[in-house]
Design an enzyme around this catalytic site. Structure first.
Site, PDB file in Angstrom:
ATOM      1  N   ASN A   9      16.265  68.173  54.817  1.00  0.00           N
ATOM      2  CA  ASN A   9      17.543  67.412  54.801  1.00  0.00           C
ATOM      3  C   ASN A   9      17.591  66.758  55.955  1.00  0.00           C
ATOM      4  O   ASN A   9      16.701  65.920  56.479  1.00  0.00           O
ATOM      5  CB  ASN A   9      18.823  68.237  54.366  1.00  0.00           C
ATOM      6  CG  ASN A   9      19.122  69.459  54.854  1.00  0.00           C
ATOM      7  OD1 ASN A   9      18.205  70.380  54.876  1.00  0.00           O
ATOM      8  ND2 ASN A   9      20.103  69.404  55.709  1.00  0.00           N
ATOM      9  N   ASP A  10      18.749  67.074  56.942  1.00  0.00           N
ATOM     10  CA  ASP A  10      18.941  65.946  57.935  1.00  0.00           C
ATOM     11  C   ASP A  10      17.760  65.646  59.024  1.00  0.00           C
ATOM     12  O   ASP A  10      16.932  66.707  59.248  1.00  0.00           O
ATOM     13  CB  ASP A  10      19.783  66.774  58.742  1.00  0.00           C
ATOM     14  CG  ASP A  10      21.088  66.984  57.994  1.00  0.00           C
ATOM     15  OD1 ASP A  10      21.351  66.946  56.897  1.00  0.00           O
ATOM     16  OD2 ASP A  10      21.995  67.499  58.603  1.00  0.00           O
ATOM     17  N   GLN A  56      15.677  69.272  59.030  1.00  0.00           N
ATOM     18  CA  GLN A  56      15.990  70.673  58.698  1.00  0.00           C
ATOM     19  C   GLN A  56      15.059  70.804  57.259  1.00  0.00           C
ATOM     20  O   GLN A  56      14.778  69.925  56.447  1.00  0.00           O
ATOM     21  CB  GLN A  56      17.306  70.394  57.850  1.00  0.00           C
ATOM     22  CG  GLN A  56      18.337  70.227  59.078  1.00  0.00           C
ATOM     23  CD  GLN A  56      18.977  71.493  59.764  1.00  0.00           C
ATOM     24  OE1 GLN A  56      19.543  72.214  59.056  1.00  0.00           O
ATOM     25  NE2 GLN A  56      18.303  71.618  61.031  1.00  0.00           N
ATOM     26  N   TRP A  94      20.631  74.840  62.400  1.00  0.00           N
ATOM     27  CA  TRP A  94      21.262  73.752  61.790  1.00  0.00           C
ATOM     28  C   TRP A  94      20.916  72.529  62.825  1.00  0.00           C
ATOM     29  O   TRP A  94      20.394  72.623  63.721  1.00  0.00           O
ATOM     30  CB  TRP A  94      22.347  73.929  61.227  1.00  0.00           C
ATOM     31  CG  TRP A  94      22.586  74.863  60.178  1.00  0.00           C
ATOM     32  CD1 TRP A  94      21.446  75.866  59.749  1.00  0.00           C
ATOM     33  CD2 TRP A  94      23.857  75.184  59.379  1.00  0.00           C
ATOM     34  NE1 TRP A  94      21.932  76.370  58.536  1.00  0.00           N
ATOM     35  CE2 TRP A  94      23.308  76.278  58.511  1.00  0.00           C
ATOM     36  CE3 TRP A  94      25.150  74.747  59.342  1.00  0.00           C
ATOM     37  CZ2 TRP A  94      24.156  76.625  57.484  1.00  0.00           C
ATOM     38  CZ3 TRP A  94      26.118  75.257  58.457  1.00  0.00           C
ATOM     39  CH2 TRP A  94      25.482  76.185  57.461  1.00  0.00           C
ATOM     40  N   ARG A  96      29.801  71.666  63.971  1.00  0.00           N
ATOM     41  CA  ARG A  96      28.142  71.616  63.803  1.00  0.00           C
ATOM     42  C   ARG A  96      27.708  70.250  64.138  1.00  0.00           C
ATOM     43  O   ARG A  96      28.657  69.481  64.465  1.00  0.00           O
ATOM     44  CB  ARG A  96      27.767  72.077  62.558  1.00  0.00           C
ATOM     45  CG  ARG A  96      28.489  71.291  61.506  1.00  0.00           C
ATOM     46  CD  ARG A  96      28.001  72.006  59.897  1.00  0.00           C
ATOM     47  NE  ARG A  96      28.435  71.421  58.912  1.00  0.00           N
ATOM     48  CZ  ARG A  96      29.516  71.643  58.238  1.00  0.00           C
ATOM     49  NH1 ARG A  96      30.277  72.731  58.563  1.00  0.00           N
ATOM     50  NH2 ARG A  96      29.854  71.128  57.140  1.00  0.00           N
ATOM     51  N   ASP A  97      26.710  70.339  64.563  1.00  0.00           N
ATOM     52  CA  ASP A  97      25.762  68.971  64.664  1.00  0.00           C
ATOM     53  C   ASP A  97      25.951  68.132  66.002  1.00  0.00           C
ATOM     54  O   ASP A  97      26.443  67.114  65.944  1.00  0.00           O
ATOM     55  CB  ASP A  97      25.981  68.023  63.317  1.00  0.00           C
ATOM     56  CG  ASP A  97      25.895  68.781  62.221  1.00  0.00           C
ATOM     57  OD1 ASP A  97      25.111  69.924  62.167  1.00  0.00           O
ATOM     58  OD2 ASP A  97      26.548  68.188  61.160  1.00  0.00           O
ATOM     59  N   GLU A 126      30.593  65.619  59.567  1.00  0.00           N
ATOM     60  CA  GLU A 126      29.393  66.110  60.016  1.00  0.00           C
ATOM     61  C   GLU A 126      28.502  65.239  60.788  1.00  0.00           C
ATOM     62  O   GLU A 126      28.738  64.007  60.962  1.00  0.00           O
ATOM     63  CB  GLU A 126      28.678  66.613  58.784  1.00  0.00           C
ATOM     64  CG  GLU A 126      29.224  67.509  57.939  1.00  0.00           C
ATOM     65  CD  GLU A 126      28.324  68.139  56.803  1.00  0.00           C
ATOM     66  OE1 GLU A 126      27.755  69.129  56.841  1.00  0.00           O
ATOM     67  OE2 GLU A 126      28.003  67.257  55.942  1.00  0.00           O
TER      68      GLU A 126
END
Ligand SMILES: *[C@@H]1O[C@H](CO)[C@@H](O)[C@H](O)[C@H]1NC(C)=O
Ligand SMILES: *[C@@H]1O[C@H](CO)[C@@H](O)[C@H](O)[C@H]1NC(C)=O
Ligand SMILES: *[C@@H]1O[C@H](CO)[C@@H](O)[C@H](O)[C@H]1NC(C)=O
Ligand SMILES: *[C@@H]1O[C@H](CO)[C@@H](O)[C@H](O)[C@H]1NC(C)=O
Ligand SMILES: *[C@@H]1O[C@H](CO)[C@@H](O)[C@H](O)[C@H]1NC(C)=O
Length: 586
Positions: free
Chosen positions: A71-72, A88, A131, A197-198, A252
């Site tokens: 993912n990201d 990710q 993450w 997060r992030d 996010e």
């Protein structure tokens, strides 16, 4: 090499034509008595296609690892002339879980070499997952990564990792700070430990202090929680967020960066003042869209204020009106540009993902800059992608009468880059845009690519990943409406006929583009790669990315067409298509 013979007008046998365009257009056949060669129908697959034969939907020049879930994009940067992409990754399967930072490097953003996982659970502050996060280049050319760790209580906290060996341009090993976590929810700071997060790339103020934002929410309020630090290790929460907005839900993967007011050059995060605007992008957990505003950053007060008219809601400006999420930019100091990465997930079922053994690709990196209007960004595939172009075919000044279709022959249509530009001669038949037609995606799905009885300007555009019998195709098209004070251009990517397999999400996507079609030809570029179609309308004013899984239009049995299903003729001022070579990826 231009080859006109490779582009032949097709007017298929009556039966097929009938299916496509209905009775009313049958007489048109008289104009185009060019028949399509049937040679590609039963072509034997060559050895080098064997891989794609078994895995017809794997991409050839989009970033993906050999298998499993991704993912990201994380921590993109350039260091000592090497581009780094972390992402990710689930080392154990094709569904989300067991998340680590996988790592690849490149010298051209196109061909990628894999490395060992860079960041994986190893301390209490990230033992349940590593993450998303971002890289910051500290003074003295020292990269640092801030990322979200999941602690033993399943709380989201922010951690720091730095390279073990700065002499290694591949930055293969990373060391975590013994001070981790550096930012954590506490009973005092009212941060929701499940919604924190992030971290972004940090930026240093003229006062010498570092700033960073972390995505969060409080009830339905989207928040960019802000921290400051003098040494990058001890971070203090600022008493107000950089920005927030009610009703948008969890923010996010925030991204916050300056853009030059004029020109296409990117600027570093430490640039302030009247020559730049700022962009705040957030990934909306509720709708899975990346939306952004253009505005002004006041570093003394540490607040960001979107421009008047810059919409902040689910309906804000989007990087991409198809599938595109958790995106992140970095400043490419070598080429002085800002480059955007974004994750494109599958539209296939989880069962199909498990069967094929992988899920997710990264979109082709895009250069981004501020449009001359100052209202929106322009995005364009990085120029390096053109190195893969091969076997050019070209067509100019071709009139497409209503209901006609023209094939770009001679390109590997499953793996191609195509640019096309249309000139509309006559706007008289433009449909009136009803005031209630506010949602471009809905409008595209209701109107489809069908012609309208009362007349219409468009749809015209491309049919990509089309099977020989046109039982499968994805259409990317324009349609022009008469608005109250101006013409309105709608761009659609219609996946409803993209596959005979009914297990896929075939949502039709749409966007309104800010262009005056009486003053500018309508241009479109599509990057086609087996199961992904990335389309750029009006030189990057509007982007739509789609995932499609043809069952017939695979390997050599794929066609690429331009079509016009509007009431009047339109002219293709220019069509250029290239076969794309395979990139060396991981
Ligand atoms: C650091 O990286 C350089 C370049 O790859 C290498 O020559 C050197 O041996 C490395 N140093 C250590 C301590 O691993
Ligand atoms: C905290 O975040 C979680 C996860 O999104 C959510 O379920 C919960 O309602 C949030 N709590 C509050 C008080 O906002
Ligand atoms: C991924 O794709 C599915 C189906 O196409 C969609 O419903 C979902 O929201 C997507 N998720 C993200 C994070 O983009
Ligand atoms: C053109 O319009 C006709 C009639 O509405 C429709 O059946 C056909 O599918 C359309 N052609 C394309 C290429 O979408
Ligand atoms: C459209 O393209 C044609 C051919 O390249 C050019 O002559 C014409 O000026 C263009 N029209 C507009 C409105 O830009």
């Amino acid at each position: 090499m231009a080859s006109y013979s490779s582009l032949c007008l097709i007017m298929n046998n009556i039966f097929l034509f009938f299916l496509l365009f209905g009775h009313e257009f049958l007489q048109l056949q008289a104009f185009h008595h060019v028949y399509r060669a049937q040679t590609s129908h039963s072509t034997v697959h060559h050895n080098h296609h064997q891989h794609h034969h078994q895995q017809p939907h794997r991409t050839s020049y989009h970033f993906q690892p050999p298998k499993n879930w991704i993912n990201d994009p994380n921590g993109p940067m350039i260091y000592k002339g090497i581009y780094h992409l972390f992402y990710q990754y689930n080392p154990k399967g094709a569904v989300w879980g067991n998340i680590v930072w996988a790592h690849s490097t490149s010298t051209d953003l196109i061909n990628w070499e894999p490395h060992d996982h860079a960041i994986y659970p190893s301390q209490p502050s990230d033992i349940n997952g590593c993450w998303s996060g971002s890289a910051t280049i500290l003074p003295g050319e020292k990269p640092a990564i801030l990322y979200t760790g999941i602690n033993p209580k399943n709380q989201q906290v922010q951690n720091l990792a730095v390279p073990k060996n700065l002499s290694d341009p591949y930055l293969r090993e990373w060391v975590k700070s013994p001070n981790n976590p550096l930012m954590a929810p506490t009973p005092q700071n009212h941060i929701n430990a499940s919604s924190f997060r992030d971290p972004t790339t940090a930026w240093i103020g003229p006062d010498g202090e570092w700033r960073v934002i972390v995505g969060s929410k409080l009830d339905a309020r989207g928040l960019a929680v802000m921290y400051r630090s003098k040494d990058f290790v001890k971070w203090n929460q600022v008493d107000h967020p950089l920005h927030y907005k009610d009703g948008m839900g969890m923010w996010e993967c925030p991204d916050f960066f300056p853009v030059a007011k004029t020109g296409r050059k990117g600027v570093e995060t430490r640039v302030y003042g009247s020559q730049v605007k700022h962009v705040l992008k957030v990934s909306l957990d509720d709708t899975k869209h990346d939306v952004y505003t253009v505005g002004t950053y006041n570093w003394q007060k540490d607040i960001y204020i979107p421009n008047k008219g810059s919409i902040e809601s689910y309906n804000g400006l989007r990087y991409d009106y198809g599938k595109y999420y958790a995106s992140k930019t970095f400043f490419d100091s070598q080429k002085k540009r800002r480059v955007l990465w974004g994750w494109v997930n599958e539209s296939s079922s989880v069962d199909d993902d498990i069967k094929k053994g992988w899920s997710g690709v990264q979109a082709i990196p895009r250069a981004v800059w501020l449009d001359a209007s100052g209202k929106q960004l322009i995005q364009w595939p990085v120029v390096e992608i053109q190195k893969l172009r091969n076997n050019k075919v070209k067509l100019t000044n071709e009139v497409l009468k209503k209901g006609s279709i023209v094939e770009a022959k001679g390109v590997t249509a499953a793996q191609a880059d195509v640019e096309i530009s249309f000139k509309v001669e006559n706007f008289k038949k433009a449909e009136i845009l009803k005031p209630e037609w506010k949602d471009p995606q809905l409008l595209c799905s209701q109107k489809g690519t069908s012609t309208t009885k009362s007349g219409s300007v468009g749809p015209f555009g491309l049919l990509v990943l089309a099977s020989n019998d046109l039982k499968e195709y994805t259409s990317v098209s324009f349609r022009v409406f008469k608005g109250q004070h101006k013409y309105v251009v709608l761009m659609c990517s219609d996946q409803s006929r993209s596959s005979l397999n009914s297990n896929n999400d075939k949502t039709t996507y749409g966007a309104f583009l800010d262009v005056d079609p009486t003053r500018e030809n309508l241009s479109l570029r599509s990057l086609i790669d087996h199961s992904i179609v990335e389309s750029f309308g009006i030189k990057g004013k509007g982007c739509i990315t789609a995932r499609v899984y043809p069952t017939l239009a695979i390997g050599d049995s794929v066609g690429l067409y331009a079509f016009n299903n509007g009431t009047d003729s339109v002219t293709i001022t220019k069509l250029t298509a290239w076969s794309m070579k395979k990139a060396l990826i991981n």
